[in-house]
Write an enzyme that holds these catalytic residues in place. Structure first.
Site, mmCIF file in Angstrom:
data_model
loop_
_atom_site.group_PDB
_atom_site.id
_atom_site.type_symbol
_atom_site.label_atom_id
_atom_site.label_comp_id
_atom_site.label_asym_id
_atom_site.label_seq_id
_atom_site.Cartn_x
_atom_site.Cartn_y
_atom_site.Cartn_z
ATOM 1 N N SER A 67 0.815 -1.215 0.000
ATOM 2 C CA SER A 67 0.000 0.000 0.000
ATOM 3 C C SER A 67 0.851 1.269 0.000
ATOM 4 O O SER A 67 0.524 2.246 -0.665
ATOM 5 C CB SER A 67 -0.933 -0.001 1.219
ATOM 6 O OG SER A 67 -1.787 -1.123 1.200
ATOM 7 N N HIS A 78 0.508 4.745 4.284
ATOM 8 C CA HIS A 78 -0.090 5.387 3.115
ATOM 9 C C HIS A 78 0.435 6.811 2.955
ATOM 10 O O HIS A 78 0.830 7.235 1.865
ATOM 11 C CB HIS A 78 -1.613 5.410 3.239
ATOM 12 C CG HIS A 78 -2.239 4.055 3.232
ATOM 13 N ND1 HIS A 78 -3.592 3.848 3.402
ATOM 14 C CD2 HIS A 78 -1.695 2.820 3.073
ATOM 15 C CE1 HIS A 78 -3.853 2.565 3.341
ATOM 16 N NE2 HIS A 78 -2.725 1.916 3.146
#
Length: 293
Positions: free
Chosen positions: A198, A244
């Site tokens: 991610s 993220h």
């Protein structure tokens, strides 16, 4: 009256390949006119050319580069597919190798010294990006789908080497973001490793956003995609929004180096220096965080 015997006319010399003198060669190069044996023939627009003329043409023809200085690559995005293949293989190994050995030795955790993960091991910042949750198959499916979508757009645009560098540095940046924005290890508190691509995927988000702005393209859909995925990181439990954010910022920094470096003969060198500076920055902030405890 005597008749002389006429002398025999000299036989025409059999043409031979200059690179292989033992081979008769009746096909001539369309460019230089020299004979060429089957091993030295290369198909041309009309007829054949010898291998020497083909190599000379390649040396004289300037390499085709992307707008950002990378070598133009045609065909399938092999780097993107290669990363997907590595993640798929590692996911299978997570199930096959007994005792969670893959997870225990390659996952990343914000830990400086713990009985479960041992001392801080910086290579985990990268290796964790190639692992995914075994309990949630959509983790790897969604990440690989996003990689496939954005890889097909960015890899031909940046060039394969620059795209690979962007992805790997963004993966490290995601781990650095998690390191900076989560508490240190506390004895007695359960410790969970962080896995997943991610951070690197958000790095592609940040890179695409910056490249689109540089090219004057519409970025509204990208902002919406980043916002939706960012909110999910806060709403859904066990998602490391810190990774993220770290990947997003790192990807944007890498893209800034690639997109805003002036074009010229030293563009590649400046790109390498700029990306190396991003890596050094990540190493510095990680060192400061680890030494601070």
């Amino acid at each position: 009256m005597s008749y002389g015997i006429p002398a025999a006319e000299p036989s025409a010399q059999v043409p031979v390949c200059p690179r292989h003198p033992d081979r008769p060669s009746y096909v001539r190069c369309q460019r230089c006119g020299r004979p060429a044996c089957p091993d030295c023939q290369r198909a041309a627009a009309v007829g054949f050319q010898c291998v020497d003329c083909v190599n000379e043409t390649k040396r004289a023809t300037p390499a085709v580069k992307t707008v950002y200085g990378g070598a133009a690559a045609t065909g399938k995005p092999v780097v993107t597919f290669g990363i997907i293949a590595v993640c798929a293989v590692m996911y299978v190994l997570q199930w096959v190798v007994p005792g969670e050995w893959i997870y225990q030795n390659l996952a990343f955790a914000n830990v400086f010294a713990s009985p479960e993960f041992g001392e801080f091991e910086p290579w985990r910042m990268l290796t964790a990006a190639f692992l995914h949750s075994q309990g949630f198959i959509l983790h790897i499916v969604l990440n690989m789908y996003m990689l496939w979508i954005f890889g097909q757009a960015l890899e031909p645009l940046l060039g394969r080497v620059r795209f690979l560098a962007l992805y790997l540095i963004s993966a490290i940046g995601g781990s650095v973001g998690y390191l900076l924005l989560t508490p240190s290890y506390e004895p007695g508190v359960p410790l969970a490793g962080v896995v997943g691509a991610s951070g690197a995927i958000f790095g592609l988000f940040g890179a695409m956003l910056l490249v689109q702005r540089k090219r004057g393209g519409d970025t509204r859909q990208l902002w919406i995609l980043i916002a939706i995925n960012g909110v999910i990181g806060f709403v859904v439990p066990q998602i490391a929004w810190q990774a993220h954010l770290g990947g997003l910022v790192t990807g944007a920094l890498c893209a800034a180096v690639i997109a805003y470096t002036p074009r010229g003969p030293r563009q590649g060198l400046l790109h390498a220096a700029g990306l190396a500076a991003v890596v050094l920055l990540l190493a510095l902030v990680s060192w400061l965080r680890v030494t601070a405890g």
